[in-house]
Design an enzyme around this catalytic site. Structure first.
Site, PDB file in Angstrom:
ATOM      1  CE  LYS A   1      -1.680   1.628   4.038  1.00 20.70           C
ATOM      2  NZ  LYS A   1      -1.478   3.043   4.394  1.00 20.70           N
ATOM      3  CG  ASN A   2       2.180   2.782   3.547  1.00 16.96           C
ATOM      4  OD1 ASN A   2       1.037   3.128   3.250  1.00 16.96           O
ATOM      5  ND2 ASN A   2       2.555   2.550   4.793  1.00 16.96           N
TER       6      ASN A   2
ATOM      7  NE  ARG B   1       0.054  10.235  10.170  1.00 20.33           N
ATOM      8  CZ  ARG B   1      -0.354   9.224   9.411  1.00 20.33           C
ATOM      9  NH1 ARG B   1      -1.492   8.636   9.661  1.00 20.33           N
ATOM     10  NH2 ARG B   1       0.387   8.822   8.400  1.00 20.33           N
TER      11      ARG B   1
ATOM     12  CB  CYS C   1      -5.463  10.750  11.553  1.00 19.15           C
ATOM     13  SG  CYS C   1      -3.957   9.846  11.806  1.00 19.15           S
TER      14      CYS C   1
ATOM     15  NE  ARG D   1      -7.643   4.291   5.317  1.00 19.45           N
ATOM     16  CZ  ARG D   1      -7.252   5.447   5.808  1.00 19.45           C
ATOM     17  NH1 ARG D   1      -7.791   5.870   6.926  1.00 19.45           N
ATOM     18  NH2 ARG D   1      -6.353   6.172   5.205  1.00 19.45           N
TER      19      ARG D   1
ATOM     20  CG  ASP E   1       3.004   1.396   9.476  1.00 20.72           C
ATOM     21  OD1 ASP E   1       2.514   2.214  10.268  1.00 20.72           O
ATOM     22  OD2 ASP E   1       3.301   1.679   8.301  1.00 20.72           O
TER      23      ASP E   1
HETATM   24  N1  EPU Z   1       5.991  14.659  10.926  1.00 27.57           N
HETATM   25  C1  EPU Z   1       5.993  16.000  11.217  1.00 27.57           C
HETATM   26  N2  EPU Z   1       5.971  16.892  10.171  1.00 27.57           N
HETATM   27  C2  EPU Z   1       5.939  16.489   8.880  1.00 27.57           C
HETATM   28  C3  EPU Z   1       5.938  15.106   8.587  1.00 27.57           C
HETATM   29  C4  EPU Z   1       5.973  14.216   9.639  1.00 27.57           C
HETATM   30  O1  EPU Z   1       6.000  16.400  12.371  1.00 27.57           O
HETATM   31  O2  EPU Z   1       5.906  17.337   7.990  1.00 27.57           O
HETATM   32  C5  EPU Z   1       6.036  13.684  12.024  1.00 27.57           C
HETATM   33  C6  EPU Z   1       4.747  12.850  12.110  1.00 27.57           C
HETATM   34  O3  EPU Z   1       3.751  13.502  12.829  1.00 27.57           O
HETATM   35  C7  EPU Z   1       5.253  11.595  12.771  1.00 27.57           C
HETATM   36  C8  EPU Z   1       6.676  11.441  12.216  1.00 27.57           C
HETATM   37  O4  EPU Z   1       7.047  12.738  11.764  1.00 27.57           O
HETATM   38  O5  EPU Z   1       5.309  11.793  14.159  1.00 27.57           O
HETATM   39  C9  EPU Z   1       6.841  10.465  11.080  1.00 27.57           C
HETATM   40  O6  EPU Z   1       5.789  10.634  10.139  1.00 27.57           O
HETATM   41  P1  EPU Z   1       5.933  10.305   8.594  1.00 27.57           P
HETATM   42  O7  EPU Z   1       5.825  11.579   7.840  1.00 27.57           O
HETATM   43  O8  EPU Z   1       7.121   9.445   8.344  1.00 27.57           O
HETATM   44  O9  EPU Z   1       4.611   9.465   8.341  1.00 27.57           O
HETATM   45  P2  EPU Z   1       3.783   9.473   7.007  1.00 27.57           P
HETATM   46  O10 EPU Z   1       4.696   9.685   5.876  1.00 27.57           O
HETATM   47  O11 EPU Z   1       2.609  10.357   7.166  1.00 27.57           O
HETATM   48  C10 EPU Z   1       4.041   6.934   6.456  1.00 27.57           C
HETATM   49  C11 EPU Z   1       3.122   5.770   6.254  1.00 27.57           C
HETATM   50  C12 EPU Z   1       2.517   5.387   7.596  1.00 27.57           C
HETATM   51  C13 EPU Z   1       3.643   5.009   8.535  1.00 27.57           C
HETATM   52  C14 EPU Z   1       4.630   6.195   8.669  1.00 27.57           C
HETATM   53  C15 EPU Z   1       5.833   5.890   9.514  1.00 27.57           C
HETATM   54  C16 EPU Z   1       2.364   6.116   3.990  1.00 27.57           C
HETATM   55  C17 EPU Z   1       1.262   6.446   3.067  1.00 27.57           C
HETATM   56  N3  EPU Z   1       2.089   6.150   5.293  1.00 27.57           N
HETATM   57  O12 EPU Z   1       3.240   7.981   6.975  1.00 27.57           O
HETATM   58  O13 EPU Z   1       1.700   4.252   7.353  1.00 27.57           O
HETATM   59  O14 EPU Z   1       3.144   4.701   9.804  1.00 27.57           O
HETATM   60  O15 EPU Z   1       5.088   6.572   7.354  1.00 27.57           O
HETATM   61  O16 EPU Z   1       6.537   4.813   9.007  1.00 27.57           O
HETATM   62  O17 EPU Z   1       3.458   5.804   3.552  1.00 27.57           O
HETATM   63  C18 EPU Z   1      -0.023   2.731   7.807  1.00 27.57           C
HETATM   64  O18 EPU Z   1       0.228   2.191   6.712  1.00 27.57           O
HETATM   65  O19 EPU Z   1      -0.794   2.198   8.662  1.00 27.57           O
HETATM   66  C19 EPU Z   1       0.573   4.020   8.111  1.00 27.57           C
HETATM   67  C20 EPU Z   1       0.077   4.833   9.038  1.00 27.57           C
END
Ligand code: EPU
Length: 417
Positions: free
Chosen positions: A23-24, A122, A117, A397, A305
């Site tokens: 998915k990701n 996030r 969320c 999802r 995850d």
């Molecule tokens: N963060 C910030 N600012 C930003 C971006 C991130 O503060 O601009 C913080 C987030 O709040 C969090 C941390 O940094 O505390 C890491 O977040 P990240 O941005 O890496 O998460 P994401 O890219 O939104 C992806 C996956 C998630 C997975 C996370 C961590 C996708 C579509 N989603 O989310 O997947 O948990 O990386 O590995 O790739 C899931 O599949 O169940 C899922 C939630």
């Protein structure tokens, strides 16, 4: 009434099960279609609710979609609209992945701010800071990020924390920028490397993906490509835990073992028998797992995850374990539901203390997010008696035909609507 899963627990799972595409990795790969007028062909797109949502979003932006089973062709001959509406972004935060590609190719984007969320606040501030470094003008207007740029310029970017979709958004934007971009502190997740491979197949010049320093030499245009999406390491890990927690004997195939090293090492510590082949993992569950402590961290560390699924196993261990969640501030919603099934779990801030019990007892429980629902299904498979997992739309999802795959291993699991 939304669909629920009914599980008759206590059956050791046996057999072989195949992992679907990730998915990701699929979500950013689809967003990359916005970077070119030519078609992108995905021979193995997983059939998931989040993938359908991303496709719907791309269609509103001007994409045409051709489907032949799992083979999906996406083409955005012209960007017709530059807006990701709140209605879509609020159902799937990964919609924010269209921001970088839209600004890079179309010169403008309006993307709803996702808001919080179930697992945490996030924010997307790092995506925005990075795009600003690439020369985009960014404003927040009426709940939307409004970004504009005539042509992005390469820059050096160092996000304050490791962000997976942030790295992906910036990599896509920088692929069409003028000049060279360096992303320091980049996410090293396999899904980031998979996106880089796709972009390079489209004609991008990206090196260093999979390390903390990614270099992107911008090119003026990108072309079409055919790309197989990397296997889903989280689905794989979930199925491996299913084998372990039911004291079963399960071979999970079509995976990349190197993507699962942290999970396999932890399961080994718990006394789970693991055999690793080139593209498969065979798992045999112990009579009772041993306790273990785990701290989530970015790849190659133990994935957030997989935290809920591991906690579900640890709750049956012969002793006490500690699970510390460092990525998201509110990712213990499954703990209270596991307690309904008989687990002994207390949470203190970002740490959960888990005192092992010998078995779960079936009960009605409610899924709160994707991985929490996977955890509840795992607990239901192990439990004595019948478990009902409500709000299974969370599971849909991100898991392709989960109950069919589990039923193929002998689980008694039914969907009720
Ligand atoms: N963060 C910030 N600012 C930003 C971006 C991130 O503060 O601009 C913080 C987030 O709040 C969090 C941390 O940094 O505390 C890491 O977040 P990240 O941005 O890496 O998460 P994401 O890219 O939104 C992806 C996956 C998630 C997975 C996370 C961590 C996708 C579509 N989603 O989310 O997947 O948990 O990386 O590995 O790739 C899931 O599949 O169940 C899922 C939630």
């Amino acid at each position: 009434m939304p669909a629920r899963l009914e599980i008759e627990g206590g059956i050791p799972l046996k057999g072989t099960v195949k992992v679907s595409a990730a998915k990701n990795a699929a979500l950013p790969a689809l967003a990359a279609a916005l970077l070119t007028a030519e078609p992108l062909v995905f021979p193995n797109l997983p059939d998931l609710q989040d993938v359908r949502t991303m496709i719907r979003l791309l269609q509103t932006l001007g994409a045409t979609i051709d489907r032949d089973g799992a083979r999906v062709t996406v083409r955005v001959a012209r960007v017709m609209k530059d807006e990701a509406a709140y209605e879509l972004v609020s159902t799937m935060r990964a919609s924010v992945l269209v921001l970088g590609p839209l600004v890079a190719r179309h010169g403008s984007a309006r993307v709803a701010l996702p808001g919080g969320c179930a697992i945490g606040v996030r924010p997307i501030d790092q995506h925005l800071k990075g795009l600003a470094r690439l020369g985009a003008e960014i404003a927040i207007e009426n709940g939307y990020v409004v970004a504009r740029a005539s042509r992005l310029r390469g820059a050096s970017i160092a996000p304050d924390m490791v962000t997976v979709t942030g790295t992906e958004n910036l990599m896509m934007a920088a692929a069409l920028a003028q000049g060279t971009t360096i992303i320091e502190n980049a996410a090293r997740e396999p899904e980031v490397s998979d996106l880089a491979a796709l972009l390079n197949a489209m004609g991008a010049r990206i090196s260093g993906a999979g390390t903390a320093r990614i270099e992107i030499e911008g090119v003026p245009t990108l072309g079409g490509a055919t790309h197989r999406i990397v296997p889903d390491r989280i689905e794989a890990g979930t199925l491996i835990v299913a084998g372990a927690i039911t004291r079963g004997d399960v071979t999970v195939s079509d995976l990349v073992p190197e993507h699962l090293e942290a999970v396999l090492a932890k399961l080994d510590e718990c006394g789970v028998a693991i055999e690793v082949g080139p593209t498969w993992v065979r798992v045999r569950g112990p009579e009772r797992p041993r306790p273990a402590d785990v701290v989530t961290s970015p790849f190659p560390g133990f994935a957030t995850d997989m935290q809920a699924q591991l906690m579900t196993l640890l709750a049956l261990a012969d002793g006490s374990s500690r699970v510390t969640e460092t990525i998201f501030e509110n990712r213990f919603m499954h703990a209270a539901e596991l307690v309904r099934l008989g687990a002994r779990i207390e949470t203190e801030g970002s740490t959960a203390i888990i005192r092992g019990v010998p078995y779960y007892q079936g009960a009605q429980v409610m899924a709160s997010d994707l991985r929490a629902s996977a955890a509840l299904v795992l607990a239901g498979l192990a439990a004595r008696g019948r478990t009902e997992v409500a709000r299974v739309y969370h599971l849909d999802r991100g898991y392709e035909r989960m109950e069919t795959k589990l039923a193929g291993l002998g689980a008694r699991i039914d969907r009720r609507t």
